[in-house]
Design a protein around this motif. Sequence first.
Motif, short mmCIF file in Angstrom:
data_model
loop_
_atom_site.label_atom_id
_atom_site.label_comp_id
_atom_site.label_asym_id
_atom_site.label_seq_id
_atom_site.Cartn_x
_atom_site.Cartn_y
_atom_site.Cartn_z
N LYS A 1 -23.36 -74.71 16.69
CA LYS A 1 -22.19 -75.53 16.57
C LYS A 1 -21.29 -76.93 16.90
O LYS A 1 -21.29 -76.99 15.64
CB LYS A 1 -21.11 -74.89 17.90
N THR B 1 -14.82 -73.69 15.64
CA THR B 1 -15.25 -72.56 15.79
C THR B 1 -14.56 -71.38 15.13
O THR B 1 -15.89 -70.18 14.59
CB THR B 1 -14.88 -71.97 17.28
N ARG C 1 -20.32 -78.64 13.73
CA ARG C 1 -19.38 -79.87 13.48
C ARG C 1 -20.17 -81.17 12.97
O ARG C 1 -19.17 -81.81 12.14
CB ARG C 1 -19.19 -80.47 14.98
N ASP D 1 -11.59 -80.12 14.56
CA ASP D 1 -11.07 -79.58 15.68
C ASP D 1 -12.20 -78.52 15.87
O ASP D 1 -12.51 -77.79 15.46
CB ASP D 1 -10.08 -79.98 15.85
N GLU D 2 -11.81 -78.60 17.58
CA GLU D 2 -12.60 -77.04 17.96
C GLU D 2 -12.50 -75.90 17.81
O GLU D 2 -13.15 -75.51 16.87
CB GLU D 2 -12.71 -76.90 19.64
#
Lengths: 469, 119
Positions: free
Chosen positions: A420, A446, A424, A441-442
């Motif tokens: 991840k 994801t 990112r 963003d997260e």
Amino acid sequence: MSAPNCLRCLVRPSTAIPLAIPRQASPLVAPFAPFSTTTATAAKKEVKGHVRGGKKLVLGKFKKNKVESRVRPPGPGERKAYRKRITLSNDNAIQVPWLTDMGPGSLLDTANVAKVLALPEEVQDQLRASEAFKTTQSWKMFRKPSVLVRTETVDLMNRIQGAVEKRQTLRVAITGDKVAGKSMMLLQAMSHAYLNNWIVIHVPEAHELTTACTDYAPIPGTEPPQYTQPTYALKLIHAIKKANEKILAKTYTVSAHPELPQNIPANTPLLAIANAAKEADGAWAVFHALWNELTAQGANRPPILLSLDGLAHVMKTSDYRAPGFDRIHAHDLSLVRLFAEALGGGVQFPNGGAVLGATSRSNTPRAPSMELALAQREAEQRHADPAEVPQKDAFFRGYDERVEAVLRSVQVLRLGGVSKLEARAVMEYWAASGMLRAAVDEKTVTEKWALGSGVLGEMERASLLTMRI
Amino acid sequence: MVFIFGVNFHEQKLVKKALETFYALGPQTSDRILAKHFIHPRMKMGALPPKTLTALTAELSTMTIESDARRLLQDNIKRLRDMGTYRGRRHAMGLPARGQRTRNQIETAKSLNQVERRG
């Protein structure tokens, strides 16, 4: 107020025109010449014939007039060139301020994992010369060609570097899912090699060698008969020469080569050998001489990286036919044989190096022996229980002993999804280039990461190559 | 323009297709000829070296193709007719030779079943 034109006959009233025009009057004005270069007499001739007026019979008036396209049809090879062109820069993309160029040691440093690094200009040219860029990769979207450094990248480069320091040859088969970045791993290895002044020999598409689309000729005096591919060899020599020009100019021959089209004495730059290949006829002899020189034991040679994309194509019988109409095994084609020997460990590079073969998941033939061998090597690398190591199917005849022999001792690098953190990093690069219009963003990371289960190509498809924003 | 066996071919024509233009030389035979002379299937006529061209012409001249093959076919039909077989007679009459009905649909037989068959 009178109209400027006579309403009945559309003639402008003028004092120059007499009211009664004599029937055979000489023309008042000079006959109209269609071009400035047309003489007045020539223009006069056109008027001479009887001009039929009135209605004309038009046949087939309900047929649609064919609109002849005035566009020039593309010339021979033009469409292919358009299809195959590589665009490495996009002026509309935003320049990424924090992007740094790759250096000779960048891919060895674990601190660079999950970072995007740009390829320096010179390396771009070298990679382009050796056809490392592919049309299916999205280079054309970004300002500068850049690559994501993955954990596997740093791992592989360190293994290669370790082998080179010990003057050994690392032999790795890169395999993995569709669009997982196998070709990109080759590209990274090649950029590492170019940055460290190694010699790189790269076969961009293995199928060009084995699908019988380039000419072949037997090598006299070989048993079992081997075959050269003169045109491809010439192309390969040109690519090697263009990409490795500086290093070849600094490396010197150890023996004389009187068999070449040009007589090459000892202690001549290797570039002279590469330059001796002018025609396809003598190309294989030149390539052979160059290869012998590069692998001459005890000579001062730079490390060598030999790589090939599309491994399955060279691990089966080729589409070429021997005079007896039997299919020629790919390992009997001299160029493939050279690679197979190196991958099998039969060649020792004088100053170490690496032999990399990447499998492909698109347009790839079934090569059962290769698939089995890679699975076995992978299980062995995991130190799996001997019962878990895949075995041959006793009822299947399609295995190939020659392929098994080559892949008996290779290492296997399996590429899957990225972490991840890496996802990112690459998404931040996309967003900074203006190609991904979403806040990174997260949640977004994801989402995209899960969509492609971490496979970079799938993430790219989900976020860059779709029109839904 | 490239000459093989007295016929002129365009340089952009595939060698395989050029060979198949000869009567009684089909895909199987042309494949084998290509293999015998180390010509890859996608080679064009213009790329053939002169040595291979002469070898191909020599190879074709030993084969039963074109007028030889046509004559063989006619001889076979003539032989049937001279023996007085049913097939020979049917050929002479331009009628189907293998028991098909002749009430209608015999255009193919009419055009093909002749003693002087064209090929």
